[in-house]
Design an enzyme around this catalytic site. Structure first.
Site, PDB file in Angstrom:
ATOM      1  N   GLU A  68       6.352  -1.983   3.007  1.00 18.83           N
ATOM      2  CA  GLU A  68       5.414  -1.513   3.663  1.00 18.83           C
ATOM      3  C   GLU A  68       5.544  -1.786   5.646  1.00 18.83           C
ATOM      4  O   GLU A  68       5.433  -0.974   6.487  1.00 18.83           O
ATOM      5  CB  GLU A  68       4.320  -1.175   3.652  1.00 18.83           C
ATOM      6  CG  GLU A  68       3.557  -0.503   2.383  1.00 18.83           C
ATOM      7  CD  GLU A  68       2.709  -0.462   1.613  1.00 18.83           C
ATOM      8  OE1 GLU A  68       1.721   0.010   0.579  1.00 18.83           O
ATOM      9  OE2 GLU A  68       1.779  -1.107   2.414  1.00 18.83           O
TER      10      GLU A  68
ATOM     11  N   LYS B 126      -6.493   4.806   9.555  1.00 13.05           N
ATOM     12  CA  LYS B 126      -6.088   6.221   9.672  1.00 13.05           C
ATOM     13  C   LYS B 126      -6.692   6.981  10.202  1.00 13.05           C
ATOM     14  O   LYS B 126      -7.042   7.084  11.689  1.00 13.05           O
ATOM     15  CB  LYS B 126      -6.237   6.532   7.889  1.00 13.05           C
ATOM     16  CG  LYS B 126      -5.447   5.315   6.944  1.00 13.05           C
ATOM     17  CD  LYS B 126      -6.568   6.077   5.751  1.00 13.05           C
ATOM     18  CE  LYS B 126      -5.298   5.802   4.398  1.00 13.05           C
ATOM     19  NZ  LYS B 126      -5.903   6.050   2.947  1.00 13.05           N
TER      20      LYS B 126
ATOM     21  N   ASN C   8     -11.110   7.012   3.956  1.00 15.89           N
ATOM     22  CA  ASN C   8     -11.918   6.160   3.687  1.00 15.89           C
ATOM     23  C   ASN C   8     -10.604   5.093   5.444  1.00 15.89           C
ATOM     24  O   ASN C   8     -11.091   3.881   4.538  1.00 15.89           O
ATOM     25  CB  ASN C   8     -10.999   5.777   2.368  1.00 15.89           C
ATOM     26  CG  ASN C   8     -10.193   5.923   1.950  1.00 15.89           C
ATOM     27  OD1 ASN C   8      -8.960   6.164   2.357  1.00 15.89           O
ATOM     28  ND2 ASN C   8      -9.449   5.513   0.486  1.00 15.89           N
TER      29      ASN C   8
ATOM     30  N   HIS D 192      -6.044   1.429   5.615  1.00 13.30           N
ATOM     31  CA  HIS D 192      -5.026   1.003   3.869  1.00 13.30           C
ATOM     32  C   HIS D 192      -4.471  -0.088   4.307  1.00 13.30           C
ATOM     33  O   HIS D 192      -3.951  -1.126   5.308  1.00 13.30           O
ATOM     34  CB  HIS D 192      -3.338   1.959   4.484  1.00 13.30           C
ATOM     35  CG  HIS D 192      -2.674   1.256   3.212  1.00 13.30           C
ATOM     36  ND1 HIS D 192      -2.723   2.036   2.295  1.00 13.30           N
ATOM     37  CD2 HIS D 192      -1.489   0.900   3.467  1.00 13.30           C
ATOM     38  CE1 HIS D 192      -1.399   1.411   1.528  1.00 13.30           C
ATOM     39  NE2 HIS D 192      -0.626   0.205   2.354  1.00 13.30           N
TER      40      HIS D 192
ATOM     41  N   TYR E   9       3.706   6.492   0.706  1.00 11.13           N
ATOM     42  CA  TYR E   9       2.299   6.791  -0.350  1.00 11.13           C
ATOM     43  C   TYR E   9       3.526   7.600  -1.889  1.00 11.13           C
ATOM     44  O   TYR E   9       2.959   8.216  -2.802  1.00 11.13           O
ATOM     45  CB  TYR E   9       2.058   7.972  -0.085  1.00 11.13           C
ATOM     46  CG  TYR E   9       0.518   7.953   0.824  1.00 11.13           C
ATOM     47  CD1 TYR E   9      -0.325   6.394   0.139  1.00 11.13           C
ATOM     48  CD2 TYR E   9       0.380   8.140   1.963  1.00 11.13           C
ATOM     49  CE1 TYR E   9      -0.736   5.725   1.087  1.00 11.13           C
ATOM     50  CE2 TYR E   9      -1.239   7.585   2.232  1.00 11.13           C
ATOM     51  CZ  TYR E   9      -1.670   6.716   1.842  1.00 11.13           C
ATOM     52  OH  TYR E   9      -2.145   6.212   2.781  1.00 11.13           O
TER      53      TYR E   9
END
Ligand code: DAT
Ligand code: MG
Length: 151
Positions: free
Chosen positions: A128, A11, A114, A117, A51
Site C-alpha cells: 500500500e 478517507k 468509517n 484506513h 481494494y
C-alpha cells in the site's frame, strides 16, 4: 525493537468533515512518527488495486466509488508495532461496533463512512505504501524525542 511502517488514509468523509488534524493529531500525540504525508485524489485504477482483496464482495463497487469520491490524506507512520497500534486506535471496521476512544468509535457512526484506513499486516503495508508514495517521498529522519518515546 523492529521498526514497522503503515499506510494511513484519511478517507473522503474525514477530509470533508474537517477531521484531518484530529485524526493525524491522535497519532502524533501517541508519539508515533510521521514519515510520509500528502493530499491526493485517488483514481479508480489505484482504488481497484488497493481494494483488490475485496473485488468479489458485494460492497466493492460502492467502496471504490467512496474512496475516489473526494480528496484524501495519505500518510505513512513509522515505529515499533505501529501496524497493530494504529489498528487499535482506528477501531472496528463498522463504526457502530467501534468502542469509544477509537477514531471510528469517537467520530463515525455508519457503514462505509468509517473515516480512515490502516494497513493490516507488514506485507499489505509495504504494497500500500508503494501504491501511494514514490522512493524519496517517505523520509528517514530522527526526532530528538525518540528516546523518550521508544526506550
Ligand atoms: P478495515 O477498513 O477495518 O481494514 P476491511 O479491510 O475488512 O476493513 O474492509 C475495507 C473497507 O471495506 C472497510 O473500511 C469498509 C468496507 N467494508 C468491509 N466490510 C464491509 C461490509 N460487510 N459491508 C460494507 N462495507 C464493508
Ligand atoms: Mg483493511
Amino acid at each position: 525493537m523492529g521498526m514497522e511502517r503503515t499506510l494511513i488514509i484519511v478517507k473522503p468523509d474525514g477530509v470533508q468533515r474537517g477531521l484531518v488534524a484530529d485524526i493525524l493529531g491522535r497519532f502524533e500525540r501517541r508519539g508515533i512518527k510521521l514519515v510520509g504525508l500528502k493530499l491526493i485524489q485517488i483514481d479508480r485504477a489505484t482504488a481497484e488495486r488497493h481494494y483488490a482483496v475485496h473485488a468479489a464482495k458485494s460492497f466493492y463497487g460502492e467502496l471504490v466509488e467512496y474512496i475516489t469520491s473526494g480528496p484524501v490524506v495519505v500518510a505513512v507512520l513509522e515505529g515499533p508495532k505501529v501496524i497493530e497500534i494504529a489498528r487499535s486506535m482506528i477501531g472496528k471496521t463498522r463504526p457502530n461496533e467501534a468502542v469509544g476512544g477509537t477514531i471510528r468509535g469517537d467520530l463515525a457512526v455508519e457503514g462505509l463512512r468509517n473515516l480512515i484506513h490502516g494497513s493490516d499486516a507488514p506485507e499489505t503495508a509495504a504494497e500500500e505504501i508503494a501504491l501511494y508514495f514514490r522512493d524519496g517521498e517517505v523520509l528517514d529522519y530522527t526526532r530528538s524525542v525518540d528516546h523518550w518515546v521508544v526506550g
